[in-house]
Design an enzyme around this catalytic site. Structure first.
Site, short mmCIF file in Angstrom:
data_model
loop_
_atom_site.label_atom_id
_atom_site.label_comp_id
_atom_site.label_asym_id
_atom_site.label_seq_id
_atom_site.Cartn_x
_atom_site.Cartn_y
_atom_site.Cartn_z
N ASP A 15 0.74 -1.17 0.06
CA ASP A 15 -0.06 0.14 -0.12
C ASP A 15 0.82 1.24 -0.11
O ASP A 15 0.46 2.20 0.59
CB ASP A 15 -0.88 -0.19 1.17
CG ASP A 15 -1.73 -1.19 1.31
OD1 ASP A 15 -2.05 -1.84 0.24
OD2 ASP A 15 -1.80 -1.87 2.42
N LYS A 18 1.99 2.18 -4.96
CA LYS A 18 3.06 1.78 -6.37
C LYS A 18 2.18 1.93 -7.55
O LYS A 18 2.96 2.26 -8.71
CB LYS A 18 3.26 0.34 -6.19
CG LYS A 18 4.36 -0.26 -5.19
CD LYS A 18 4.50 -1.66 -4.82
CE LYS A 18 3.21 -2.30 -4.48
NZ LYS A 18 2.89 -2.05 -3.03
N GLY A 42 -4.18 -4.38 -4.36
CA GLY A 42 -5.06 -3.52 -4.65
C GLY A 42 -4.47 -2.11 -4.83
O GLY A 42 -4.07 -1.46 -4.22
N HIS A 43 -4.18 -1.90 -6.40
CA HIS A 43 -3.64 -0.71 -6.68
C HIS A 43 -4.54 0.38 -7.09
O HIS A 43 -5.39 -0.05 -8.17
CB HIS A 43 -2.70 -1.24 -8.03
CG HIS A 43 -1.58 -1.79 -7.37
ND1 HIS A 43 -0.66 -2.58 -8.30
CD2 HIS A 43 -1.13 -2.08 -6.20
CE1 HIS A 43 0.24 -3.46 -7.47
NE2 HIS A 43 0.02 -3.14 -6.43
P1 IMP Z 1 -2.41 -12.95 1.70
O1 IMP Z 1 -1.36 -12.42 0.70
O2 IMP Z 1 -3.83 -12.82 1.36
O3 IMP Z 1 -2.05 -14.14 2.07
O4 IMP Z 1 -2.08 -12.16 2.94
C1 IMP Z 1 -0.99 -12.11 3.84
C2 IMP Z 1 -0.59 -10.88 4.58
O5 IMP Z 1 -0.21 -9.86 3.32
C3 IMP Z 1 -1.84 -10.23 5.11
O6 IMP Z 1 -1.21 -9.38 6.33
C4 IMP Z 1 -2.40 -9.22 4.25
O7 IMP Z 1 -3.07 -8.30 4.89
C5 IMP Z 1 -1.17 -8.60 3.59
N1 IMP Z 1 -1.34 -8.10 2.16
C6 IMP Z 1 -1.72 -9.07 1.22
N2 IMP Z 1 -1.79 -8.34 -0.02
C7 IMP Z 1 -1.53 -7.06 0.43
C8 IMP Z 1 -1.62 -5.63 -0.30
O8 IMP Z 1 -1.86 -5.55 -1.35
N3 IMP Z 1 -1.25 -4.61 0.61
C9 IMP Z 1 -1.18 -4.64 1.95
N4 IMP Z 1 -1.15 -5.69 2.46
C10 IMP Z 1 -1.38 -6.96 1.87
#
Ligand code: IMP
Length: 429
Positions: A15, A18, A42-43
Site C-alpha cells: 500500500d 506503487k 489493490g492498486h
Molecule cells: P495474503 O497475501 O492474502 O495471503 O495475506 C498475507 C498478508 O499480506 C496479510 O497481512 C495481508 O493483509 C497482507 N497483504 C496482502 N496483499 C496486500 C496488499 O496488497 N497490501 C497490503 N497488505 C497486503
C-alpha cells in the site's frame, strides 16, 4: 541497443502507492508487467475524475496502447481477472490485444479461496495472519507442492477438468467441516471456473519471451511488484507475510528473464508507514494519532476495506529494503498527508530492552514486536504541498525531511508524490 528494464517494488508492508508511481512511469514504456502476487493486491489509480482499483492487471493498463502482462510468478484468479477486464471495457478502456498472461502462471482455484478462509478462521487469534482471503497462500502451496494447475493446462478442457476434480478432492480432505452453503458455493464456483478457463487461451503467452524481445528491440519495460518488502516470503516479517517474493529478485524469476536484464529498481515508500493484517509494526502510533493519520491518508485497504495501522517513517526498514532490493532510487508517496502536522518523526534505529540498539531489520519477528524505535523529530512544514511540481516548490522543512530519508536510506529520491492524481508528482532530476 537493448531497452531499459525498471522494477518498481514496495519497501514497506504494501500500500505504498506503487499503482500511482507505475501509472506515472508507464507513460514512456512499451510493456508493463506484474511478477508476483494475485488478487490480494489493490492498486488504486486516479485518472481525471475517476478512481480505478486494480487487483490483478498492472496499473499500466490505464495507458492506451500499452501491452500489459502477468508473469509466471503471479497466481491468477480467473473470475477476478475476467471481472476486471470487463470492468475496464465498461469504462470505455480498450484492452483488446493488450493483455497477456504467462502460460506458466498458476491458477487460484475456488478451493484455494475457501481453504484460505477456513485456515484463518480455525487458527487461534495469535496465529492468524490476517490474509486478504483471496486464496493466495494455498495457491502458492499447491505450486510449491507440485500439484498446481497452470494457465497452460486450461487450454485442454478434459485434462483441466481432471486436474480440477483431483485438486478439489484433495482440498476437501483438508476441509471436512464445510457447511452446506460453503459446499454449494464451491461446487458453483468450480463450474464457473471450467467455463472461464476456456476463454483463457486468447490471453496465454510466453511472457518471458515477450519481455526479452521488447528489450532486444530497444523498448522500455516496467515490472510492477505487488505488496511490499516486509511482506516478502523470505525477507519479510515471517510468518506474517504473503506467500511470494515481493522483492526485486522476484521480478526475474516471476517474469522469466535473467537478473542481468534489470537496469533499475525504484523502491516506493510512503512518507509514513502503514500495515494491514497481523504482525508487528514497530513505529505504530498511539491510538489518537493512528486514527488521525488513517483519516488524513484514507488508510483503508483497497482490497478488503480493513483499516490500516499507521506509524512514523521507519528508516530501519527502508534501509533494509534498499539493500535487499538493490534500489537505484526511491519514490516517496503521500508527502501531502503530513502537511498539517507540526512535527514529523523518523525511526532511525531500534532500541532493545537490554539498552543496546539495532540498526538492522531483525530476522526474528517476535523480537521486532519488542523493539522501541528511536526517533529523530523534525519540524513539520504546515503548508500545502499538493501543488508542488518541482523540489523548489516544496517548503524548506519538507525538503529537510526528504533529505533525511535520503541520508538514512542511502538512496536518492527520484520521485515525490503529493496527491492522488497523475500530475501531482515531483520529478527530482
Ligand atoms: P495474503 O497475501 O492474502 O495471503 O495475506 C498475507 C498478508 O499480506 C496479510 O497481512 C495481508 O493483509 C497482507 N497483504 C496482502 N496483499 C496486500 C496488499 O496488497 N497490501 C497490503 N497488505 C497486503
Amino acid at each position: 541497443m537493448s531497452g531499459r528494464c525498471t522494477v518498481v517494488v514496495g519497501c514497506q508492508w504494501g500500500d505504498e502507492g506503487k499503482g500511482k508511481i507505475v501509472d506515472v512511469l508507464a507513460e514512456d514504456v512499451e510493456i508493463v508487467a506484474r511478477y508476483q502476487g494475485g488478487a490480494n493486491a489493490g492498486h488504486t489509480v486516479h485518472v481525471a475524475d475517476e478512481t480505478v482499483v486494480l487487483h490483478q492487471l498492472p496499473s499500466g493498463v490505464l495507458h492506451p496502447g500499452k501491452r500489459c502482462l502477468l508473469g509466471n510468478g503471479v497466481v491468477l484468479d480467473l473470475a477476478r481477472f475476467f471481472e476486471e477486464c470487463e470492468g475496464l471495457r465498461a469504462r470505455g478502456i480498450d484492452i483488446s490485444g493488450r493483455v497477456g498472461v504467462s502460460e506458466r502462471a498458476h491458477l487460484v482455484l475456488p478451493y484455494h479461496r475457501l481453504l484460505d478462509r477456513v485456515l484463518e478462521r480455525s487458527a487461534s487469534e495469535k496465529k492468524r495472519i490476517g490474509t486478504t482471503g483471496r486464496g493466495i497462500g494455498p495457491a502458492y502451496e499447491s505450486k510449491a507442492g507440485r500439484r498446481g494447475i497452470r494457465v497452460v493446462d486450461a487450454a485442454n478442457g478434459a485434462r483441466f477438468r481432471e486436474l480440477l476434480d483431483a485438486g478439489t478432492e484433495r482440498a476437501r480432505g483438508s476441509m471436512p467441516n464445510l457447511d452446506a452453503e460453503e459446499a454449494r458455493e464451491l461446487k458453483d464456483a468450480l463450474e464457473v471456473t471450467v467455463d472461464l478457463a476456456e476463454r483463457l487461451a486468447e490471453y496465454a503467452t510466453d511472457v518471458g519471451m515477450e519481455v526479452a524481445d521488447a528489450l532486444a528491440a530497444g523498448h522500455e519495460v516496467l515490472l510492477e511488484g505487488a505488496q511490499g518488502t516486509a511482506l516478502d516470503l523470505d525477507h519479510g516479517t515471517y510468518p506474517y507475510v504473503t506467500s511470494s517474493n515481493t522483492t526485486a529478485g522476484g521480478a526475474a524469476t516471476g517474469m522469466g528473464i535473467g537478473p542481468t536484464k534489470i537496469d533499475a529498481v525504484v523502491g516506493v515508500v510512503k512518507a509514513y508507514t502503514t500495515r494491514v493484517g497481523n504482525g508487528p509494526l514497530p513505529t505504530a502510533f498511539p491510538p489518537d494519532m493512528d486514527e488521525r493519520m488513517r483519516e488524513l491518508g484514507g488508510e483503508f485497504g483497497a482490497t478488503t476495506g480493513r483499516p490500516r495501522r499507521c506509524g512514523w517513517f521507519d528508516a530501519v526498514l527502508a534501509r533494509y529494503a534498499a539493500r535487499v532490493n538493490g534500489l537505484t532510487g526511491l519514490a516517496v508517496t503521500k508527502l501531502d498527508v503530513l502537511d498539517t502536522l507540526p512535527e514529523v518523526s523518523i525511526a532511525t534505529d531500534y532500541g532493545v530492552r537490554d539498552g543496546s540498539c539495532m540498526r538492522a531489520f531483525p530476522a526474528d519477528t517476535s523480537s521486532l514486536a519488542m523493539v522501541e524505535p528511536r526517533y529523530e523529530t523534525l519540524p513539520g512544514w504546515e503548508a500545502d504541498t499538493s501543488e508542488a511540481r518541482s523540489l523548489a516548490d516544496l517548503p524548506r522543512n519538507a525538503r529537510a525531511y526528504l533529505d533525511r530519508i535520503e541520508e538514512l536510506t542511502e538512496t536518492p529520491i527520484q520521485w515525490i508524490s503529493v496527491g492522488t492524481h497523475r500530475d501531482q508528482i515531483v520529478r527530482v532530476d
